[in-house]
Design a protein around this motif. Structure first.
Motif, PDB file in Angstrom:
ATOM      1  N   THR A 140      16.818  35.454  10.344  1.00 46.09           N
ATOM      2  CA  THR A 140      15.688  36.313   9.690  1.00 46.09           C
ATOM      3  C   THR A 140      16.423  36.793   8.491  1.00 46.09           C
ATOM      4  N   GLY A 175      18.091  42.206   9.114  1.00 41.80           N
ATOM      5  CA  GLY A 175      17.323  41.921  10.006  1.00 41.80           C
ATOM      6  C   GLY A 175      16.803  43.321  10.741  1.00 41.80           C
ATOM      7  N   CYS A 176      16.231  43.107  11.961  1.00 41.37           N
ATOM      8  CA  CYS A 176      15.665  44.195  12.618  1.00 41.37           C
ATOM      9  C   CYS A 176      15.797  44.223  13.939  1.00 41.37           C
ATOM     10  N   ASP A 177      15.849  45.212  14.772  1.00 42.43           N
ATOM     11  CA  ASP A 177      15.862  45.358  16.443  1.00 42.43           C
ATOM     12  C   ASP A 177      14.588  45.754  17.047  1.00 42.43           C
ATOM     13  N   THR A 179      19.726  34.212  16.270  1.00 41.27           N
ATOM     14  CA  THR A 179      18.191  33.766  16.167  1.00 41.27           C
ATOM     15  C   THR A 179      18.005  32.456  16.783  1.00 41.27           C
ATOM     16  N   CYS A 234      25.391  43.378   8.679  1.00 40.65           N
ATOM     17  CA  CYS A 234      25.128  42.887  10.149  1.00 40.65           C
ATOM     18  C   CYS A 234      24.791  41.325  10.321  1.00 40.65           C
ATOM     19  N   ASN A 235      24.662  40.697  11.348  1.00 42.66           N
ATOM     20  CA  ASN A 235      24.392  39.432  11.386  1.00 42.66           C
ATOM     21  C   ASN A 235      22.945  38.949  11.962  1.00 42.66           C
ATOM     22  N   ALA A 236      21.979  38.410  11.116  1.00 39.17           N
ATOM     23  CA  ALA A 236      20.895  38.008  11.479  1.00 39.17           C
ATOM     24  C   ALA A 236      20.435  36.537  10.987  1.00 39.17           C
ATOM     25  N   ASN A 279      17.852  48.913  13.024  1.00 36.28           N
ATOM     26  CA  ASN A 279      18.887  47.797  12.758  1.00 36.28           C
ATOM     27  C   ASN A 279      20.191  48.187  12.927  1.00 36.28           C
ATOM     28  N   LYS A 280      20.985  47.395  13.050  1.00 33.57           N
ATOM     29  CA  LYS A 280      22.526  47.728  13.207  1.00 33.57           C
ATOM     30  C   LYS A 280      23.091  49.154  12.431  1.00 33.57           C
ATOM     31  N   PHE A 338      22.660  51.525  16.612  1.00 33.31           N
ATOM     32  CA  PHE A 338      21.942  51.177  15.450  1.00 33.31           C
ATOM     33  C   PHE A 338      21.311  52.575  14.839  1.00 33.31           C
ATOM     34  N   LEU A 392      27.610  41.595  24.209  1.00 33.36           N
ATOM     35  CA  LEU A 392      27.380  41.126  22.998  1.00 33.36           C
ATOM     36  C   LEU A 392      27.833  39.782  22.972  1.00 33.36           C
ATOM     37  N   GLY A 451      21.763  39.929  18.820  1.00 34.28           N
ATOM     38  CA  GLY A 451      20.910  39.527  17.953  1.00 34.28           C
ATOM     39  C   GLY A 451      19.557  39.541  18.544  1.00 34.28           C
ATOM     40  N   ALA A 452      18.620  40.447  18.147  1.00 31.58           N
ATOM     41  CA  ALA A 452      17.375  40.697  18.629  1.00 31.58           C
ATOM     42  C   ALA A 452      16.729  39.277  19.375  1.00 31.58           C
ATOM     43  N   PRO A 453      16.271  38.404  18.314  1.00 28.33           N
ATOM     44  CA  PRO A 453      15.789  37.189  18.975  1.00 28.33           C
ATOM     45  C   PRO A 453      16.295  36.686  19.949  1.00 28.33           C
ATOM     46  N   GLN A 513      30.283  42.500  13.113  1.00 30.24           N
ATOM     47  CA  GLN A 513      29.438  41.224  13.149  1.00 30.24           C
ATOM     48  C   GLN A 513      29.372  40.487  11.690  1.00 30.24           C
TER      49      GLN A 513
HETATM   50  O1  MRU Z   1      24.469  44.843  18.164  1.00 27.86           O
HETATM   51  P1  MRU Z   1      23.879  43.901  17.634  1.00 27.86           P
HETATM   52  O2  MRU Z   1      25.086  42.756  17.279  1.00 27.86           O
HETATM   53  O3  MRU Z   1      22.775  42.924  18.575  1.00 27.86           O
HETATM   54  O4  MRU Z   1      22.928  43.969  16.513  1.00 27.86           O
HETATM   55  C1  MRU Z   1      22.080  43.202  15.866  1.00 27.86           C
HETATM   56  C2  MRU Z   1      21.537  43.492  14.499  1.00 27.86           C
HETATM   57  O5  MRU Z   1      21.383  44.669  14.332  1.00 27.86           O
HETATM   58  C3  MRU Z   1      20.639  42.403  13.997  1.00 27.86           C
HETATM   59  O6  MRU Z   1      20.520  42.856  12.830  1.00 27.86           O
HETATM   60  C4  MRU Z   1      19.283  42.595  14.548  1.00 27.86           C
HETATM   61  O7  MRU Z   1      19.266  42.260  15.928  1.00 27.86           O
HETATM   62  C5  MRU Z   1      18.409  41.317  13.972  1.00 27.86           C
HETATM   63  S1  MRU Z   1      19.035  39.676  14.317  1.00 27.86           S
HETATM   64  C6  MRU Z   1      18.067  38.779  13.663  1.00 27.86           C
END
Ligand code: MRU
Length: 356
Positions: free
Chosen positions: A179, A245-247, A174, A167-169, A257-258, A325, A53, A57-59, A206
């Motif tokens: 997001t 946000g979402c994964d 990104t 969490c952090n989006a 998501n988280k 998640f 980590l 963050g997905a993107p 996060q």
């Molecule tokens: O385990 P992480 O910190 O990668 O989880 C991240 C999340 O769940 C974010 O909300 C998600 O990736 C969206 S980031 C734009």
């Protein structure tokens, strides 16, 4: 543009090194206390950074994987196409094994491999040039998508709203605005009064370490709360919307998501508060019919027991369950916000329409 906000949104969280041969990231595990950069040159460096980590963050994971597989492709020593493809595929599968839930990882890697496969008739040197273009395009498109998602997100908020996020989006996760939290930076830019409540987001915090840091540096009104305080702030009438946000989003709108996100959505339903999921269409996985098809990452119990305080918070022998998640049932989601527009229920139809 407001310089205070730009310092937070226009950061080099993931980029190619100056010599174009490695990936440079901000080590997110050191924030908010230290801003340290890491240079990733080998497959193991990149795999570890995603797994630990340091980039998350997905993107951002997708962008890092795109740059990463390009740098690894530069190291493949052959002019022979078949040998090149085989070595590329091996590296791709290796990077793809670093984290299972965020679909952006495999999405970016597949996109890079498609470039190799579509150019079998070209010399390897030329393919490398095309790969460089593709990873830069993935990054540039994400910047554009985040901006649009944030604008759509902002259109759902009103002056004076309190918004709870989990969490952090934002920019670190990104490119630029983010997001799930992009609308908060845009609101600040436009002089709109939005009060953000950020869940700390156990086990790895996060929300505390990254979200409250980014928002407060940008001058956004942010209040940090522990995860178990979401209900009281909703009951107090301080929250008019939730934005996350979402994964990975399934074809029916179930959204991973988280861990803890689904609990926030259940509370929001109880208090009659709209719950919005924001993410790029690259986070929608049409191969997953429902959330049951989404693989949930299980992580090291030490994250719960060891990494919170200076001293361990539980006995070494205590059993832990540490899913990274959870999946929010589509029935709890008011809308899914993408760069192509806002999807409302029934999601099976509105999501399918995005891809037509
Ligand atoms: O385990 P992480 O910190 O990668 O989880 C991240 C999340 O769940 C974010 O909300 C998600 O990736 C969206 S980031 C734009």
């Amino acid at each position: 543009m407001n310089e205070e906000i730009k310092k937070v949104t226009h950061i080099d969280n993931v980029r190619l090194s100056d010599d174009g041969k490695s990936v440079v990231i901000i080590d997110q595990t050191q924030l908010p206390n230290r801003t340290e950069y890491l240079t990733l040159s080998t497959g193991k460096d990149i795999w570890d950074a995603i797994y630990k980590l340091q980039v998350r963050g997905a993107p951002a994971i997708g962008i890092c994987a795109g740059y990463g597989i390009y740098c690894l492709a530069l190291q493949i020593e052959t002019e022979d196409y078949d040998q090149f493809l085989a070595a590329f595929h091996e590296q791709k599968e290796y990077l793809n094994s670093s984290r299972p839930t965020a679909v952006n990882l495999s999405w970016a890697l597949n996109r890079m491999e498609d470039v190799v496969k579509a150019n079998a008739d070209k010399p390897v040197k030329e393919i490398l040039g095309l790969l460089e273009k593709e990873c830069k395009a993935i990054h540039a498109e994400d910047i554009e998508m985040c901006r649009k998602i944030s604008e759509y997100g902002l259109s759902l908020l009103h002056e004076g709203d309190g918004v709870l996020t989990h969490c952090n989006a934002g920019p670190l996760a990104t490119s630029r605005y983010g997001t799930g939290q992009g609308a908060f930076f845009l609101a600040k830019e436009k002089g709109m009064d939005i009060k953000v409540f950020a869940d700390e987001t156990r086990p790895l915090l996060q929300g505390a370490r990254l979200t409250s840091y980014e928002l407060s540096k940008a001058g956004v009104d942010v209040t940090l709360i522990c995860d178990n305080m979401a209900s009281i702030v909703m009951k107090n009438g301080w929250i008019q919307a939730c934005m996350v946000g979402c994964d990975r989003v399934a074809a029916n709108g179930d959204a991973a998501n988280k861990i803890g996100t689904s609990g926030v959505a259940i509370l929001a339903k109880h208090y009659g508060i709209p719950f919005y999921v924001l993410g790029p269409t690259s986070t929608i996985d049409m191969n997953c019919k429902t959330g049951d098809d989404i693989k949930i990452e299980l992580r090291d119990p030490e994250e719960i027991k060891e990494k919170f305080y200076a001293e361990p918070v539980a006995l070494k022998e205590v059993k832990c369950y540490n899913p990274a998640f959870d999946v929010t049932d589509h029935e709890l989601i008011t809308a899914i916000v993408t760069e192509k527009g806002i999807c409302y229920p029934p999601f099976t139809e509105s999501i399918a329409a995005l891809f037509r």
